[in-house]
Design an enzyme around this catalytic site. Structure first.
Site, PDB file in Angstrom:
ATOM      1  CG  ASP A 132      -2.196  -0.771   1.030  1.00 18.55           C
ATOM      2  OD1 ASP A 132      -2.397  -1.286  -0.074  1.00 18.55           O
ATOM      3  OD2 ASP A 132      -2.987  -0.876   1.989  1.00 18.55           O
ATOM      4  CG  ASP A 191       2.863  -6.913  10.823  1.00 17.26           C
ATOM      5  OD1 ASP A 191       1.930  -7.182  10.046  1.00 17.26           O
ATOM      6  OD2 ASP A 191       2.682  -6.498  11.982  1.00 17.26           O
ATOM      7  CG  ASP A 193       8.710  -5.530  11.838  1.00 18.30           C
ATOM      8  OD1 ASP A 193       7.551  -5.691  11.411  1.00 18.30           O
ATOM      9  OD2 ASP A 193       8.986  -5.482  13.045  1.00 18.30           O
ATOM     10  CG  ASP A 285      -4.392  -7.719  15.531  1.00 18.08           C
ATOM     11  OD1 ASP A 285      -5.234  -7.017  16.122  1.00 18.08           O
ATOM     12  OD2 ASP A 285      -3.166  -7.490  15.595  1.00 18.08           O
TER      13      ASP A 285
END
Length: 527
Positions: A132, A191, A193, A285
């Site tokens: 995004d 994610d 990282d 989540d």
């Protein structure tokens, strides 16, 4: 006779403005402030007792789980399932790995590279990069990275959107609508990282294959930059308790805990049964996890499987993260309270666990007790000594709660005092965020992606902690400075008129608020 509470003005006494003000203050103090402070004190003591018993309960459970060999994931026969899969290659389930990202310049290579190296048949694995990013140049770099791994034989799909509707939840939802996803039985989320080890899928998928009632398998987090600065060490202490105790207890007692949004594997049918991704709160989540649990799906936390990731090391990024993590659960609690109460598919015990323990005590009471009791009510009793402060409840109870939290990170036990002071400072921010979430007020849906520095930035600038030019808007925090002044005033008052040594704590806490108030905390990256 004189009034028991305060001395009034004599009828025939000549009016004195100063004495009149003192009289008005004494009257307001005894008739308004003292009763209000007593109510606040008893309320905070009650919440402290709730938090204490919750911590003791979890401590008892975790002792039984870890020292009596009752870990749920240890009962599964993973080797037998792996052997069966290797004998018959056609049994391998199709797995989708989603990597949502937004302007992740410093870390996008880490996650894409780690996921591309996962050990799983290449024809049964799809990697979906959901980008995004608003930076066109960065989008090109991410796409080039995907093409590099495609040439290595990895099935990577690079997906973008023209908007950020729904933020992360919207990106994940759009990703699941692709036609090539229909054949996937499981979906894994990392994610940008996060860097999973090669055997991650082998250590998670078999649990779902053996138990069809499992909807989610969650791994714990391992922090690659925990030693970067004092702030990251203190974050590690808080998060280790979350994983080592809260997640383990929830998994062991009622097969429920909050999905962490990453480093987890969902059964696709469970995700769809729960209604898919929703963007009604900033904790999409947790929202998905609660809805799936109400549908009867069970969760499993695998405590010995850790995935490397990065802690926010700048205070600005940490503040935004904590606002989202505190505001979102409170807002979700408001939205789902009646839905949980009226649900007929789960037991009374599970409803009680979700409403009382998971939401109310851990997501709301824990923040409010830390801020209102330790930073407002207790210091105020020094200025208004007519309100009696029970020392055992004000000292020993918090000490017991603190010790139960800190034992999860023994390597940082020498930082215990700093951790207490820093958590008290952050409780101001968390309490405000929880109130915003409950009232659904301004900033309730604020979503700011947590900024990461990445390994590359640290290699290029190993001494990242430097002193940049002062920028008032980002470095100065007036709420923290104001509370620091209040605590300093209470400390000086206690030194002059008190008969105890409570001013020692107040001076330390005031100093912590001042340090955070001027932004001198965390890794400071030069402009």
């Amino acid at each position: 006779m004189r009034n028991v509470g305060f001395t009034g003005l004599e009828i025939n006494e000549t009016y004195n403005p100063t004495r009149g003000l003192n009289y008005a203050w004494e009257r307001m103090r005894f008739q308004i402030l003292v009763p209000l402070l007593q109510i606040a004190l008893y309320t905070c003591i009650g919440m402290s007792i709730m938090l204490f018993f919750e911590r003791v309960y979890m401590a008892i459970v975790i002792v039984c789980v870890k020292f009596l060999g009752k870990k749920r994931y240890a009962a599964y026969q993973l080797d037998a399932i792996k052997e069966d899969l290797e004998k018959n290659n056609s049994n391998y389930p199709m797995v989708l790995v989603q990597i949502p990202m937004y302007n992740e310049k410093e870390v996008y290579k880490l996650s894409i590279g780690a996921v591309s190296n996962l050990s799983w048949p290449s024809d049964r694995l799809i990697v979906q990069v959901l980008d995004d990013s608003t930076n066109a140049a960065l989008r090109t770099l991410v796409q080039l990275e995907c093409q590099k791994w495609i040439r290595c034989g990895v099935n990577i799909k690079y997906e973008t959107r023209n908007n950020r509707n729904g933020y992360k939840a919207g990106a994940l939802r759009e990703g699941l609508k692709k036609t090539y996803v229909e054949a996937c039985e499981f979906v894994v989320i990392f994610d940008a990282d996060f860097q999973p080890e090669k055997d991650f899928l082998w250590r998670t998928i078999p649990y779902l294959l053996e138990n069809p009632q499992l909807g989610l398998v969650q791994a714990r987090w391992k922090f690659v930059n925990a030693d970067e600065c004092i702030m990251t060490r203190l974050q590690e202490m808080s998060l280790q308790y979350h994983f080592s105790v809260e997640q383990e207890v929830g998994s062991s007692t009622c097969s429920f805990f909050g999905f962490n949004g990453t480093a987890g594997v969902w059964r696709m049918s469970a995700l769809i049964d729960a209604g898919g991704w929703k963007d009604r709160t900033t904790v999409e989540d947790m929202d998905l996890a609660v809805r799936a649990s109400l549908k009867g799906w069970k969760f499993l936390f695998v405590g010995d499987l850790a995935v490397k990731n990065e802690l926010p090391s700048t205070f600005k990024a940490y503040r935004y993260q904590q606002h989202r993590w505190s505001c979102g659960p409170a807002n979700l609690f408001r939205k789902m309270f009646m839905e949980i109460v009226l649900c007929e598919r789960v037991s009374i015990w599970k409803k009680w666990h979700v409403i009382y323990a998971f939401f109310f005590v851990r997501k709301i009471v824990a923040h409010w007790v830390t801020f209102f009791f330790y930073c407002i009510v207790i210091p105020t009793t020094i200025l208004i000594p007519e309100v009696h402060l029970p020392k055992p409840l004000a000292i020993y109870l918090p000490a017991a709660i603190t010790i139960l939290n800190a034992v999860s990170t023994l390597r940082s036990i020498h930082l215990l005092v700093l951790w207490i002071l820093f958590e008290n400072v952050m409780s101001l921010h968390r309490s405000k965020a929880a109130i915003i979430g409950l009232l659904e007020a301004n900033r309730v849906n604020e979503w700011v992606v947590t900024e990461k520095l990445g390994n590359a930035a640290r290699k290029n600038n190993p001494k990242a902690v430097t002193r940049p030019r002062l920028r008032i808007g980002e470095r100065i925090h007036f709420a923290e400075l104001t509370l620091g002044l209040f605590l300093l005033h209470c400390a000086i008052y206690n030194m002059l008129y008190g008969n105890d040594h409570f001013y020692i704590y107040l001076l330390l806490q005031a100093t912590a608020f001042f340090i955070v108030g001027v932004g001198y905390v965390g890794t400071i990256v030069p402009n």
